[in-house]
Scaffold this motif. Structure first.
Motif, PDB file in Angstrom:
ATOM      1  N   VAL A   1       0.847  -1.212   0.000  1.00 45.64           N
ATOM      2  CA  VAL A   1       0.000   0.000   0.000  1.00 45.64           C
ATOM      3  C   VAL A   1       0.872   1.248   0.000  1.00 45.64           C
ATOM      4  O   VAL A   1       0.630   2.196  -0.752  1.00 45.64           O
ATOM      5  CB  VAL A   1      -0.949  -0.001   1.229  1.00 45.64           C
ATOM      6  N   ARG A   2       1.936   1.241   0.833  1.00 46.49           N
ATOM      7  CA  ARG A   2       2.823   2.402   0.909  1.00 46.49           C
ATOM      8  C   ARG A   2       3.517   2.642  -0.438  1.00 46.49           C
ATOM      9  O   ARG A   2       3.640   3.778  -0.885  1.00 46.49           O
ATOM     10  CB  ARG A   2       3.866   2.183   2.000  1.00 46.49           C
ATOM     11  N   LEU A   3       3.942   1.557  -1.074  1.00 49.17           N
ATOM     12  CA  LEU A   3       4.615   1.675  -2.371  1.00 49.17           C
ATOM     13  C   LEU A   3       3.673   2.251  -3.421  1.00 49.17           C
ATOM     14  O   LEU A   3       4.043   3.095  -4.231  1.00 49.17           O
ATOM     15  CB  LEU A   3       5.135   0.301  -2.811  1.00 49.17           C
ATOM     16  N   GLU A   4       2.416   1.779  -3.363  1.00 48.29           N
ATOM     17  CA  GLU A   4       1.405   2.294  -4.311  1.00 48.29           C
ATOM     18  C   GLU A   4       1.206   3.789  -4.117  1.00 48.29           C
ATOM     19  O   GLU A   4       1.095   4.545  -5.091  1.00 48.29           O
ATOM     20  CB  GLU A   4       0.071   1.560  -4.111  1.00 48.29           C
ATOM     21  N   GLU A   5       1.143   4.207  -2.840  1.00 56.39           N
ATOM     22  CA  GLU A   5       0.955   5.634  -2.550  1.00 56.39           C
ATOM     23  C   GLU A   5       2.122   6.462  -3.076  1.00 56.39           C
ATOM     24  O   GLU A   5       1.937   7.535  -3.651  1.00 56.39           O
ATOM     25  CB  GLU A   5       0.815   5.848  -1.037  1.00 56.39           C
ATOM     26  N   GLU A   6       3.356   5.956  -2.877  1.00 53.05           N
ATOM     27  CA  GLU A   6       4.543   6.671  -3.367  1.00 53.05           C
ATOM     28  C   GLU A   6       4.516   6.787  -4.886  1.00 53.05           C
ATOM     29  O   GLU A   6       4.807   7.838  -5.446  1.00 53.05           O
ATOM     30  CB  GLU A   6       5.817   5.932  -2.926  1.00 53.05           C
ATOM     31  N   LYS A   7       4.152   5.676  -5.540  1.00 46.33           N
ATOM     32  CA  LYS A   7       4.093   5.687  -7.008  1.00 46.33           C
ATOM     33  C   LYS A   7       3.052   6.680  -7.501  1.00 46.33           C
ATOM     34  O   LYS A   7       3.251   7.395  -8.478  1.00 46.33           O
ATOM     35  CB  LYS A   7       3.771   4.285  -7.535  1.00 46.33           C
ATOM     36  N   LEU A   8       1.914   6.710  -6.784  1.00 49.29           N
ATOM     37  CA  LEU A   8       0.831   7.614  -7.165  1.00 49.29           C
ATOM     38  C   LEU A   8       1.274   9.069  -7.038  1.00 49.29           C
ATOM     39  O   LEU A   8       1.019   9.893  -7.925  1.00 49.29           O
ATOM     40  CB  LEU A   8      -0.392   7.353  -6.267  1.00 49.29           C
ATOM     41  N   SER A   9       1.968   9.390  -5.906  1.00 55.55           N
ATOM     42  CA  SER A   9       2.425  10.777  -5.717  1.00 55.55           C
ATOM     43  C   SER A   9       3.487  11.149  -6.751  1.00 55.55           C
ATOM     44  O   SER A   9       3.508  12.270  -7.262  1.00 55.55           O
ATOM     45  CB  SER A   9       2.965  10.979  -4.298  1.00 55.55           C
ATOM     46  N   GLN A  10       4.372  10.178  -7.096  1.00 55.14           N
ATOM     47  CA  GLN A  10       5.383  10.437  -8.131  1.00 55.14           C
ATOM     48  C   GLN A  10       4.729  10.662  -9.490  1.00 55.14           C
ATOM     49  O   GLN A  10       5.148  11.520 -10.265  1.00 55.14           O
ATOM     50  CB  GLN A  10       6.359   9.256  -8.223  1.00 55.14           C
TER      51      GLN A  10
ATOM     52  N   LYS B   1      -3.273  19.627   5.947  1.00 52.71           N
ATOM     53  CA  LYS B   1      -3.170  18.438   5.100  1.00 52.71           C
ATOM     54  C   LYS B   1      -3.477  17.212   5.939  1.00 52.71           C
ATOM     55  O   LYS B   1      -3.024  17.099   7.080  1.00 52.71           O
ATOM     56  CB  LYS B   1      -1.756  18.332   4.521  1.00 52.71           C
ATOM     57  N   CYS B   2      -4.231  16.278   5.362  1.00 54.52           N
ATOM     58  CA  CYS B   2      -4.580  15.047   6.080  1.00 54.52           C
ATOM     59  C   CYS B   2      -3.439  14.046   5.900  1.00 54.52           C
ATOM     60  O   CYS B   2      -3.090  13.673   4.784  1.00 54.52           O
ATOM     61  CB  CYS B   2      -5.889  14.485   5.528  1.00 54.52           C
ATOM     62  N   LEU B   3      -2.846  13.607   7.029  1.00 55.84           N
ATOM     63  CA  LEU B   3      -1.727  12.665   6.965  1.00 55.84           C
ATOM     64  C   LEU B   3      -2.214  11.213   6.924  1.00 55.84           C
ATOM     65  O   LEU B   3      -1.476  10.330   6.512  1.00 55.84           O
ATOM     66  CB  LEU B   3      -0.812  12.842   8.180  1.00 55.84           C
ATOM     67  N   THR B   4      -3.446  10.999   7.366  1.00 56.05           N
ATOM     68  CA  THR B   4      -3.989   9.635   7.361  1.00 56.05           C
ATOM     69  C   THR B   4      -4.279   9.237   5.923  1.00 56.05           C
ATOM     70  O   THR B   4      -4.950   9.976   5.204  1.00 56.05           O
ATOM     71  CB  THR B   4      -5.281   9.576   8.205  1.00 56.05           C
ATOM     72  N   PRO B   5      -3.742   8.073   5.460  1.00 56.92           N
ATOM     73  CA  PRO B   5      -3.946   7.696   4.052  1.00 56.92           C
ATOM     74  C   PRO B   5      -5.418   7.523   3.696  1.00 56.92           C
ATOM     75  O   PRO B   5      -6.240   7.195   4.566  1.00 56.92           O
ATOM     76  CB  PRO B   5      -3.191   6.372   3.903  1.00 56.92           C
ATOM     77  N   GLU B   6      -5.727   7.752   2.418  1.00 58.44           N
ATOM     78  CA  GLU B   6      -7.126   7.668   1.958  1.00 58.44           C
ATOM     79  C   GLU B   6      -7.741   6.301   2.209  1.00 58.44           C
ATOM     80  O   GLU B   6      -8.902   6.183   2.544  1.00 58.44           O
ATOM     81  CB  GLU B   6      -7.193   7.996   0.462  1.00 58.44           C
TER      82      GLU B   6
END
Length: 953
Positions: free
Chosen positions: A645-654, A876-881
């Motif tokens: 999940v964390r990797l997906e979030e990083e990829k999405l932000s990139q 900014k919301c720090l809790t992931p979607e």
């Protein structure tokens, strides 16, 4: 022309407590006083005129008794006096007395002293009356040939100003200055003359530059800066000239002046996008960062490099310079290092990642040898995180990085060790091939780990990933070594034989307030027995943690031993060995339980930890397949899911970042050909010099939102009523640390209002920069008054005041209209920001000011309420979607923001939907705000309270 419209160039500070002297006493001092008395009197006259007094009777006195004096201080004061004194009659004609003044200044322009000549020429730049200047023109021209450079350079400025304002007085000025420039040797004179030609006659400036373009590198830096500006303007207006001057800009990159190098690099980037030009400019920026000692300069130039990187075509060029960029890490400032590492990480590619990792490894080792500095630990953390990111993006590098970083698990700085541990956990899960290496290194450093949090994490990794018989036995050996001799209780009592006293006090320790992951509180009280500690430093690490009463590590140990025992049973077939290993694991758990229940530790074991250890004992005694599956498979699966999940979030932000950078061109967008473009269209690109000047003055044109409500009118505040004699409204313009109030004042009466003054005062961290000057308003006339306010911190500020005035011809006292308060919105200073969960929890624990806001809203949906709060507070919301998706009737989220003053603001939203009250029931709950300063916490709470309810449209 009202007093407010008079242009004043010289600002003079006025003591507010001084009494205004009478005109008679001033006249006496000016006529008969000594030089010192005349100087003081003249100063008082200047201050009185600045405050709106007219004093026409003193004009002739000053001309007769002060003007002929040769004292330099008096001459300087007279220049200020003639600048501000009214020089015309009410109908606009020049006063007769000014002819005498004009003659005096003609003599001063021929004075043998260069200071008097030069300061007189500077004064003439400020004169706006052509009748006064006309008789002085021959004398001004003659000053161009004076022996002293101070006179010559001021003569150039005077000619430029006169030519700009009254061209008919000196129509041949460009030709005159061009000839002067050709023969001039002094750098400051040449710079002033060249600057005049740029603005007055650009062709002549270009002709001069063409004759000396090969000698530009030998000029002084002030002249080089002006040449860079000219080249930029010419090439901006006429791109075909680029080829002619680009070589000159390249030469200026080698200038000895940092300012010239910086401007030349910025100009080169705007003139050419060729890889060689970008590389030369970037190299110049890097040299500037390394050589300049001022951290502010380093940060500004780093920002320029980051801007270059954001351009898709320039990024590849900068990738080749990553190793040069890393030279900036020699700077001790943490902020510079942080930006540099982030830039290097953004530019790293498979071609240069190996070199990057080698440099970072060296830096990490350096931090180990440096004597402890307050930023060393933070820098080490930054390096660990950068190496972590490199290893995740380029898995081949992980094998080189891990051995170096594993040494830091034994570091006394918990934050750096925690980052290493997080990296190791991710690496061991992702890269199967590295598991044997990581476990071997982990076992090497295990006994040296100093902090309990890191010890727990290391235990978990060893318990989860040791899969061979040898590794499992090695872990057990390390645990026994770290625990010391067992049973612990008997061993400790033996050590303390003769020192135990039956009357030892058992006292209740203070209740601890702990913060959970969700931001909620848990209270934990503990019993502690007071007794002298003996040989604490000799205890093995794990025993030391347990004797300190930290039994959470015991629960972690029990889980680890259970996993290892279950795995050992499945690997080893020999029943005797199986039973022996399981029994040893159970013995360790039981002895820890026994210790926890005894009075030896500083705090007794908690019920949660007892339950955990008891569960593990039960699992080992039964060895059911279900428990085996939960302990050995489900734990790893949940970690794998979290990392995915964390990797997906990083990829999405990139992906979002790259989408922002990529310029999309629509199919029907027009194509512009440079050769076919009309001259007036060439200036479609913004002039960088003009933009930077506007930014410095705070006049940047912000792009207004499409919503008409977000336009300028939304910032207008009505200060008085429509029926008041004076109507006033203010436009509040916020520009970072300044607030400009543009107040419109309208005289609604049929009388002339004299000495109409806007009096302002502030509440909070606001400071009024200057007092607005009084003005006279004709019947039904209006005027704009500007007032500047400085802001010092993020806090709700209030500006209040009144308008006072005299009615012309009326005998009554001064009239006063009280203004409505202007509330300064802190949202102009708060910007969304992000931080890690660990940093959030650390700040939450450290910040002492808390403001608890009860939710009171008409919004019925949890997610909608959260989005509404985010929009109205700029947080900014720090809790992931993913953690907020779905519906369970309850929501907890962490919010974070930062002010432009560097203040942090944290918020924890805990809200629920009371289902028993029906589907239309509004959201309930609390929002906790934490900040370092009281003002920030209170202001943010007020903002949330005001904007909780959704406006009905």
């Amino acid at each position: 022309m009202t007093a407010a419209e008079n242009v004043c160039y010289t600002l003079i500070n006025v003591a507010s407590d001084s009494e205004p002297p009478s005109e008679v006493s001033l006249k006496t001092d000016l006529e008969k006083g000594e030089i010192k008395a005349k100087t003081e009197a003249l100063k008082k006259v200047i201050i009185m005129i600045l405050n709106g007094e007219k004093l026409p009777g003193l004009l002739m006195t000053i001309i007769r008794f002060v003007l002929p004096l040769q004292d330099h201080t008096i001459k300087k004061l007279l220049l200020v006096f003639w600048e501000i004194v009214p020089k015309t009659t009410p109908d606009g004609k020049l006063l007769q007395e000014m002819i005498l003044v004009c003659d005096a200044y003609r003599k001063d322009l021929q004075h043998p002293n260069e200071f008097i000549r030069g300061s007189t020429l500077r004064f003439l730049c400020k004169l706006k009356e052509s009748e006064l200047l006309e008789p002085l023109m021959p004398a001004i021209r003659a000053c161009l040939e004076h022996r002293h450079s101070y006179v010559r350079r001021n003569a150039v400025l005077a000619i430029y100003t006169i030519y700009r304002n009254f061209e008919h007085l000196i129509p041949d000025a460009p030709e005159l200055i061009h000839d002067f420039l050709v023969n001039e040797k002094d750098a400051s004179c040449k710079r002033n003359a060249f600057m005049m030609l740029i603005h007055a006659d650009q062709d002549r400036a270009l002709d001069y530059l063409s004759t000396c373009i090969d000698q530009v590198h030998t000029f002084g830096d002030i002249l080089q800066l002006v040449i860079v500006e000219l080249i930029y303007k010419v090439c901006h207006a006429n791109p075909s000239e680029r080829a002619r001057f680009i070589r000159c800009i390249y030469n200026l990159l080698q200038s000895s002046s940092p300012a010239v190098k910086y401007e030349a690099a910025g100009t080169l980037v705007t003139l050419s996008s060729a890889p060689t030009a970008i590389k030369a400019a970037a190299q110049c920026y890097i040299d500037l960062i390394i050589k300049e000692s001022d951290n502010n300069v380093k940060l500004i130039v780093l920002d320029r490099l980051i801007e270059l990187k954001d351009h898709p075509t320039h990024e590849r060029v900068l990738q080749d310079l990553v190793m040069d960029i890393l030279r900036v890490l020699s700077t001790p400032d943490l902020e510079v290092r942080k930006k540099t590492l982030q830039l290097a990480l953004d530019l790293v590619s498979s071609r240069n990642v190996e070199e990057l990792v080698i440099v970072l490894k060296k830096e990490v080792i350096k931090t180990n040898n440096v004597t402890e500095h307050e930023d060393t630990d933070k820098y080490r953390q930054l390096l660990v995180r950068t190496l972590h990111s490199c290893s995740v993006r380029f898995p081949d590098m992980a094998a080189n990085v891990i051995p170096v970083l594993m040494e830091f698990l034994s570091d006394s700085n918990e934050a750096a060790a925690a980052d290493v541990l997080e990296f190791v956990r991710e690496a061991i899960q992702r890269f199967d091939s590295l598991r044997p290496l990581i476990i071997e290194k982990m076992l090497e450093v295990f006994h040296a780990i100093k902090t309990v949090k890191i010890y727990r994490g290391a235990l978990w990794i060893l318990g989860e990933y040791c899969s061979t018989k040898e590794d499992i036995q090695n872990v057990m050996t390390e645990v026994r070594r770290s625990l010391g001799e067992i049973p612990i209780v008997e061993n400790e009592i033996k050590k303390e034989t003769g020192e135990l006293k039956p009357e030892d006090e058992v006292s209740a320790g203070p209740a601890q307030k702990l913060v959970t992951e969700m931001g909620t509180y848990v209270t934990q009280s503990a019993l502690s027995s007071s007794r002298p500690s003996k040989k604490e430093e000799d205890r093995p690490p794990l025993r030391g943690f347990l004797m300190d009463g930290d039994f959470f590590v015991a629960a972690s140990l029990a889980t680890t031993l259970t996993k290892l025992a279950l795995r050992y049973v499945s690997i080893v077939q020999d029943k005797m060995k199986q039973n022996s290993f399981v029994a040893e694991a159970m013995l360790i758990m039981v002895t820890v339980l026994h210790l926890g229940k005894s009075s030896l530790p500083k705090k007794p074991i908690t019920d949660d930890d007892v339950d955990r250890i008891s569960l593990c004992l039960k699992v080992l005694s039964e060895c059911s397949p279900l428990m085996n599956d939960i302990f050995n498979k489900e734990c790893r699966r949940s970690l794998s899911h979290m990392l995915t999940v964390r990797l997906e979030e990083e990829k999405l932000s990139q992906k979002k970042e790259s989408e922002k950078r990529n310029v999309t061109v629509q199919a029907d967008d027009p194509i512009s050909f440079m050769q076919l473009t009309a001259k007036n269209e060439m200036t479609s690109k913004e002039d960088q010099f003009q933009l930077s000047l506007l930014a410095a003055m705070g006049n940047t044109q912000r792009k207004e939102a499409a919503d008409p409500l977000a336009s300028k009118l939304n910032k207008v505040t009505q200060l008085t009523g429509f029926s008041d004699p004076v109507y006033a409204e203010a436009y509040v313009h916020v520009n970072q640390y300044d607030i400009v109030l543009d107040v419109l004042v309208v005289n609604q009466t049929s009388d002339t209002l004299q000495n109409c003054t806007l009096e302002l005062a502030t509440l909070g961290d606001l400071k009024l920069v200057e007092k607005p000057s009084p003005l006279t308003l004709a019947p039904h006339d209006f005027a704009n008054i500007k007032a500047n306010v400085k802001v010092a911190s993020t806090e709700n500020g209030i500006i209040f005041g009144n308008i006072v005035y005299d009615v012309s011809g009326a005998a009554s006292d001064r009239n006063c209209v009280v203004l409505s308060d202007i509330h300064i919105d802190i949202m102009d200073y708060i910007q969304p920001a992000s931080c890690t969960d660990a940093e959030f929890r650390q700040m939450w624990a450290e910040f002492e000011w808390e403001n608890k806001v009860t939710v009171n809203t008409n919004i019925t949906d949890l997610n909608e309420y959260l989005q509404h709060i985010l929009k109205s507070t700029n947080m900014k919301c720090l809790t992931p979607e993913k953690a907020l998706s779905g519906f369970c009737g309850f929501m907890a989220a962490n919010l974070y923001a930062r002010s432009i003053f560097g203040e942090d603001a944290l918020a924890n939203v805990s809200i629920e939907k009371p289902i028993h009250l029906g589907p239309d029931a509004p959201v309930t709950g609390h929002i906790r705000i934490r900040a370092k300063s009281q003002g920030m916490a209170l202001s943010l709470g007020d903002k949330i309270n005001l904007s909780q309810k959704k406006a009905n449209i």
